[in-house]
Design a protein around this motif. Structure first.
Motif, PDB file in Angstrom:
ATOM      1  N   ASP A 140      -6.277  -6.030   6.106  1.00  0.00           N
ATOM      2  CA  ASP A 140      -6.860  -5.008   5.237  1.00  0.00           C
ATOM      3  C   ASP A 140      -8.245  -5.099   4.026  1.00  0.00           C
ATOM      4  O   ASP A 140      -8.664  -4.523   3.629  1.00  0.00           O
TER       5      ASP A 140
ATOM      6  N   TRP B  14     -13.893   1.899   1.705  1.00  0.00           N
ATOM      7  CA  TRP B  14     -12.954   0.613   1.205  1.00  0.00           C
ATOM      8  C   TRP B  14     -13.527   0.476  -0.054  1.00  0.00           C
ATOM      9  O   TRP B  14     -14.731   0.027   0.112  1.00  0.00           O
TER      10      TRP B  14
ATOM     11  N   VAL C 141       0.896  -1.156  -0.217  1.00  0.00           N
ATOM     12  CA  VAL C 141      -0.073   0.079   0.167  1.00  0.00           C
ATOM     13  C   VAL C 141       0.933   1.323  -0.038  1.00  0.00           C
ATOM     14  O   VAL C 141       1.852   1.182   1.093  1.00  0.00           O
TER      15      VAL C 141
ATOM     16  N   ASP D 110      -8.676  -1.712  -3.798  1.00  0.00           N
ATOM     17  CA  ASP D 110      -7.893  -1.814  -2.845  1.00  0.00           C
ATOM     18  C   ASP D 110      -7.306  -3.214  -2.364  1.00  0.00           C
ATOM     19  O   ASP D 110      -6.581  -3.498  -1.573  1.00  0.00           O
TER      20      ASP D 110
ATOM     21  N   LYS E 154       3.617   0.380   3.067  1.00  0.00           N
ATOM     22  CA  LYS E 154       3.190  -0.651   3.869  1.00  0.00           C
ATOM     23  C   LYS E 154       2.869  -1.993   3.298  1.00  0.00           C
ATOM     24  O   LYS E 154       2.468  -1.724   2.193  1.00  0.00           O
TER      25      LYS E 154
ATOM     26  N   ARG F 161       3.974  -3.360   9.597  1.00  0.00           N
ATOM     27  CA  ARG F 161       2.907  -2.309  10.249  1.00  0.00           C
ATOM     28  C   ARG F 161       3.197  -1.616  11.236  1.00  0.00           C
ATOM     29  O   ARG F 161       2.200  -0.724  11.835  1.00  0.00           O
TER      30      ARG F 161
ATOM     31  N   THR G  85      -2.986   0.078  -3.809  1.00  0.00           N
ATOM     32  CA  THR G  85      -2.381  -1.071  -3.502  1.00  0.00           C
ATOM     33  C   THR G  85      -2.040  -1.530  -4.662  1.00  0.00           C
ATOM     34  O   THR G  85      -2.705  -1.688  -5.771  1.00  0.00           O
TER      35      THR G  85
ATOM     36  N   TRP H  87       0.762  -4.891   2.180  1.00  0.00           N
ATOM     37  CA  TRP H  87      -0.658  -5.057   1.955  1.00  0.00           C
ATOM     38  C   TRP H  87      -0.806  -6.643   2.801  1.00  0.00           C
ATOM     39  O   TRP H  87      -0.109  -7.486   2.493  1.00  0.00           O
TER      40      TRP H  87
END
Lengths: 163, 163
Positions: A154, B149, A75, B154, A147, B105, A117, A149
């Motif tokens: 997520d 989202w 991401v 994503d 970051k 993360r 993403t 994914w």
């Protein structure tokens, strides 16, 4: 702000940039084929055009890529501050009706952090250059975070692609 | 920084906060049952504990929630700046070995923007208060953005839950 507004749009009575309480460092830049004029509207359009892109980190951050390899999804958070930050309700060209800023992915938002993403296609751990499969950001867009994914984190609970 | 570092960790020679090139406004706060001492490590742990949370926006931003409703998944970006921003390579307690900051993360990152995907359980469009199913942020954590989202955007290409 007001000179950029479309019919039905609503703005804050202040500019969030003037109320800033924390500071963001630019860790690198996205290198892409896009100028503002021909930039894809989202990552799906970008991917359909079939042109890859790169993230060129400030080499000082290269070691922070340890553990990332081609094929991994990341991401990317990037900073798109050429639009206004004060719009609460927007009237996007491509949809009918008004939309609250937090219900759409427009770069015009109080903190203009955009997110996509993407897949790593190559990575140079020494220089801090990452090849990615696509981007909807125009060339030179500042990057603020990368970051990994993680689907368990997520993807929201209960979601399934066949739904 | 150095007093907080564990064995094998590597830090930047500068603090990214000192190189900040843009400003972030706090749009609200997360209200959660967690203090720093008992905070879940990630959103999965948080969800397992079964305690919901809220996002309390500055009421000035309430109209920007137009179009969001209970059941919808949102991505919340929040600011966790109590850790250091200078770690390039980390040695997290819960995993073996060193990890590059951009491959994990951890909230310890050059720009301490954390991200979780949560479900809206309630929403008060007038006051700007959103109920969410879970959070891994401790009480009072500043919020910097809320996005819808969108699975087509994503979820990376080629991913399938059965893989």
């Amino acid at each position: 702000m007001t000179d950029k507004m479309r019919e039905g749009e609503i703005a804050l009575p202040f500019d969030p940039a003037d109320r800033a309480e924390a500071r963001v460092a630019f860790i690198g830049r996205i290198r892409s084929p896009w100028s503002r004029a021909d930039c894809p509207k989202n990552i799906l359009q970008a991917r359909a055009r079939g042109l890859p892109a790169r993230i060129v980190l400030d080499p000082a951050y290269a070691q922070a890529l340890t553990g990332l390899e081609p094929g991994r999804a990341i991401v990317v958070l990037y900073w798109m501050d050429r639009g206004g930050r004060g719009l609460l309700v927007q009237n996007p060209h491509h949809v009918a009706g008004q939309r609250g800023t937090f219900s759409i992915r427009s770069p015009n938002r109080p903190n203009p952090i955009c997110m996509s993403t993407v897949l790593i296609t190559s990575i140079d751990h020494k220089s801090g250059v990452i090849g990615i499969d696509a981007t909807d950001a125009f060339d030179g867009t500042p990057v603020v975070d990368i970051k990994p994914w993680m689907p368990r984190v997520d993807v929201p609970p209960g979601w399934h692609p066949e739904e």
